[in-house]
Design a protein around this motif. Structure first.
Motif, short mmCIF file in Angstrom:
data_model
loop_
_atom_site.label_atom_id
_atom_site.label_comp_id
_atom_site.label_asym_id
_atom_site.label_seq_id
_atom_site.Cartn_x
_atom_site.Cartn_y
_atom_site.Cartn_z
N MET A 69 48.36 31.09 36.48
CA MET A 69 48.91 31.24 37.83
C MET A 69 49.34 32.67 38.15
O MET A 69 49.77 32.96 39.25
N GLN A 70 49.23 33.55 37.18
CA GLN A 70 49.66 34.93 37.41
C GLN A 70 48.60 35.70 38.17
O GLN A 70 47.40 35.61 37.84
N PRO A 71 48.99 36.46 39.19
CA PRO A 71 47.99 37.24 39.95
C PRO A 71 47.35 38.30 39.08
O PRO A 71 47.98 38.85 38.18
N VAL A 72 46.07 38.53 39.33
CA VAL A 72 45.33 39.58 38.63
C VAL A 72 45.04 40.67 39.65
O VAL A 72 44.33 40.44 40.63
N SER A 73 45.60 41.84 39.44
CA SER A 73 45.43 42.93 40.41
C SER A 73 44.12 43.65 40.16
O SER A 73 43.82 44.05 39.03
N ALA A 79 27.56 31.56 40.28
CA ALA A 79 28.42 30.63 41.00
C ALA A 79 29.83 31.20 41.07
O ALA A 79 30.22 32.07 40.29
N GLU A 80 30.62 30.69 42.01
CA GLU A 80 31.99 31.15 42.18
C GLU A 80 32.89 30.56 41.10
O GLU A 80 32.83 29.36 40.80
N GLY A 81 33.71 31.40 40.50
CA GLY A 81 34.69 30.93 39.54
C GLY A 81 35.89 30.35 40.25
O GLY A 81 36.51 31.02 41.08
N PRO A 82 36.27 29.10 39.98
CA PRO A 82 37.46 28.52 40.60
C PRO A 82 38.71 29.35 40.30
O PRO A 82 38.75 30.09 39.31
N GLU A 83 39.72 29.22 41.13
CA GLU A 83 40.96 29.96 40.95
C GLU A 83 41.51 29.72 39.55
O GLU A 83 41.62 28.58 39.10
N GLY A 84 41.85 30.78 38.87
CA GLY A 84 42.30 30.71 37.48
C GLY A 84 41.24 31.22 36.53
O GLY A 84 41.55 31.62 35.40
N SER A 85 39.97 31.22 36.95
CA SER A 85 38.88 31.67 36.08
C SER A 85 38.97 33.17 35.81
O SER A 85 38.64 33.63 34.71
N GLY A 86 39.41 33.94 36.81
CA GLY A 86 39.59 35.37 36.60
C GLY A 86 40.67 35.65 35.57
O GLY A 86 40.56 36.60 34.78
N GLN A 87 41.70 34.82 35.54
CA GLN A 87 42.76 34.99 34.55
C GLN A 87 42.24 34.67 33.14
O GLN A 87 42.63 35.32 32.17
N ILE A 88 41.36 33.66 33.04
CA ILE A 88 40.76 33.35 31.73
C ILE A 88 39.90 34.52 31.28
O ILE A 88 39.95 34.94 30.10
N GLU A 89 39.11 35.07 32.19
CA GLU A 89 38.30 36.24 31.86
C GLU A 89 39.19 37.37 31.34
O GLU A 89 38.88 38.01 30.33
#
Length: 525
Positions: free
Chosen positions: A497-501, A384-394
């Motif tokens: 809220m910080q972008p993940v490059s 499933a798609e991770g909601p915005e912010g999930s990549g930052q938690i990862e």
């Protein structure tokens, strides 16, 4: 067998004195609704991780084992073993100074009381083995049936996605009293079951599709106690053998009814109520065993963290949850989210993220982090798609493991644990997992140790998931990672809220660890 303590438990007061003073300084700098950063979160995390010990986590898991031993070897929701597990968690939380809330809800309980019988009587007498050649559907009814097998809209010559049994019209011409043979696909197993029963079927056999990855025997769920006749899942090959005029004998002995169970919640005393950091683990086991890795490990680690953070003053409110009835379809977390959405939607919106800890001590473990940015597991079947912010938690978890000189890898949001209801509402989520029925690869064995070609947890969902089925190195690594993440977000949410490059990856290869699924293939017959 008792486990070996890795280290003695430090004095908790030292940690509390250090962190509380730092948090007080943070609170005086922040406005009542601000999400302020702590002055020295790295130092705070180190102190908390020193207080959160493997010995403390193992104490809780041994208590869960004792509870299972005293209650017929299980801690499943709907059994006395689960009620005792609930009471244990509530007691520990109260002793630590929390005011836990016990949330009751009704759920459909199910267990198989005896080994099932499934055999072809004619034209070729063949006995099939429960758990290898077939499995009863969850919520199957009891019964003892011998009858002709009647095929229902099967796709045998060119296997593809099947609609077999999905429409009442599929059963036009069905002979009442026969055993219905339907095929997996398109609609739920419960729909196929109900349609077959309305047509007068004395039992229901669901054969696999015959497509890539869906050929062998499997176990599925009807979703609720809708069955009035026995129901089982089996392989495409066995279905083919029964499809042209066979007679079968099926015996099932089950218990299927509505029972009460409970979630347990505890909130931190301090923290802004407008910004809720939510961390959870399911407390129930499967009926078949004590569930000490699945999920006594996550429950125990979360409880240890909650105890050590009980008097810490944080910027954001922290909620800890122990979910009931996860093993029957995420029912506890789903009830919680649905109830908030229906009755207190503003409170649901205050949940800024959800952290999930399900199986964090697998014996042949890997350090898996949920793939919040879908870089390793693109959105599709099984992810499933991770909601915005999930990549930052990862990223936070990968960065933590890297800071400790440990590798980490990805596991998908497969929808099979309690983050599911949260990501469905767009709430950022993440968490840890050490692997279930999936098989460790050679590259993962090089990274994490252990044995390639062997399941991460060979006792997944069976009776041997005992206190001897956990790896203390995995417990040590993950309990510290849990402490770091909970405290970090309790102090400061700005990293969400910080972008993940670029893609977020750990050092390991994406292996997933198994889907942790309740609709899975059985070993080939």
């Amino acid at each position: 067998m008792k486990h070996t303590r890795l280290r003695s438990r430090p004095t908790r007061a030292v940690f509390l004195a250090f962190v509380s003073s730092a948090a007080v300084a943070t609170a005086t700098l922040a406005s009542p609704t601000a999400v302020g950063a702590a002055p020295d979160s790295a130092a705070d995390s180190a102190s908390l991780r020193e207080a959160v010990t493997t010995a403390g986590v193992m104490d809780h898991m041994e208590a869960f084992q004792d509870i299972a031993d005293a209650h017929a070897g299980t801690r499943a929701s709907g059994t006395p073993g689960y009620a005792a597990s609930r009471d244990y968690v509530v007691g520990k939380l109260r002793a630590a100074g929390y005011q836990p809330v016990v949330q009751q809800f009704d759920f459909p309980f199910y267990r198989q009381l005896a080994t099932a019988t499934f055999e072809q009587v004619s034209p070729t007498p063949t006995a099939y083995q429960d758990g290898t050649d077939f499995g009863l559907m969850t919520y199957s009814a009891s019964g003892n049936v011998t009858a002709p097998v009647q095929a229902v809209d099967l796709a045998l010559s060119s296997p593809a996605t099947s609609t077999s049994g999905c429409e009442e019209s599929d059963f036009n011409g069905f002979t009442r009293g026969n055993i219905a043979l339907v095929q997996r696909g398109t609609c739920t197993f419960g729909v196929k079951q109900v349609n077959a029963q309305h047509a007068g079927a004395s039992a229901v056999i669901v054969m696999n599709q015959g497509t890539a990855g869906r050929t062998g025997p499997f176990v599925g769920t009807l979703g609720a106690p809708v069955a009035t006749v026995p129901s089982l899942g089996t392989s495409f090959t066995i279905g083919q053998a029964l499809a042209s005029g066979a007679t079968a004998h099926i015996v099932a002995s089950t218990e299927s009814e509505i029972r009460p169970t409970w979630n347990v919640h505890a909130d931190s005393q301090a923290g802004d109520r407008e910004h809720l950091v939510h961390a959870g683990a399911h407390l129930d086991s499967v009926v078949a065993g004590p569930g000490i890795n699945d999920n006594g490990s996550g429950s125990a680690a979360l409880l240890e963290v909650a105890e050590q953070m009980a008097n810490v003053r944080t910027t954001n409110r922290v909620r800890y949850s122990w979910w009931g009835a996860e093993e029957l379809g995420l029912l506890g977390s789903r009830h919680y989210v649905n109830d908030l959405e229906a009755n207190q939607p503003s409170k649901l919106r205050k949940t800024k993220l959800y952290l999930n800890f399900d199986m964090v001590g697998s014996p042949n473990y890997a350090l898996f982090v949920y793939d919040g940015d879908n870089s390793a597991f693109p959105v599709g079947p099984g992810a499933a798609e991770g909601p915005e912010g999930s990549g930052q938690i990862e990223k936070l978890f990968h960065d933590y493991f890297e800071s400790q000189g440990m590798p980490s890898a990805e596991t998908p949001f497969s929808g099979r644990s309690d983050y599911g209801p949260f990501i469905e509402r767009g709430i950022p989520a993440g968490g840890l997992f050490t692997g279930a029925e999936g098989v460790k690869t050679a590259s993962q064995a090089e990274l994490f140790g252990g044995t390639a070609g062997v399941a991460y947890d060979s006792c997944y969902h069976i009776a041997c998931d005992t206190i001897g089925n956990v790896n203390e190195d995995a417990i040590d690594a993950n309990s510290d990672a849990i402490a770091h993440a909970v405290l970090t977000y309790a102090q400061d949410l700005s990293s969400l809220m910080q972008p993940v490059s670029g893609a977020v990856h750990g050092d390991g290869t994406p292996g997933g660890g198994g889907l942790h699924d309740d609709d899975h293939e059985l070993p080939s017959s």
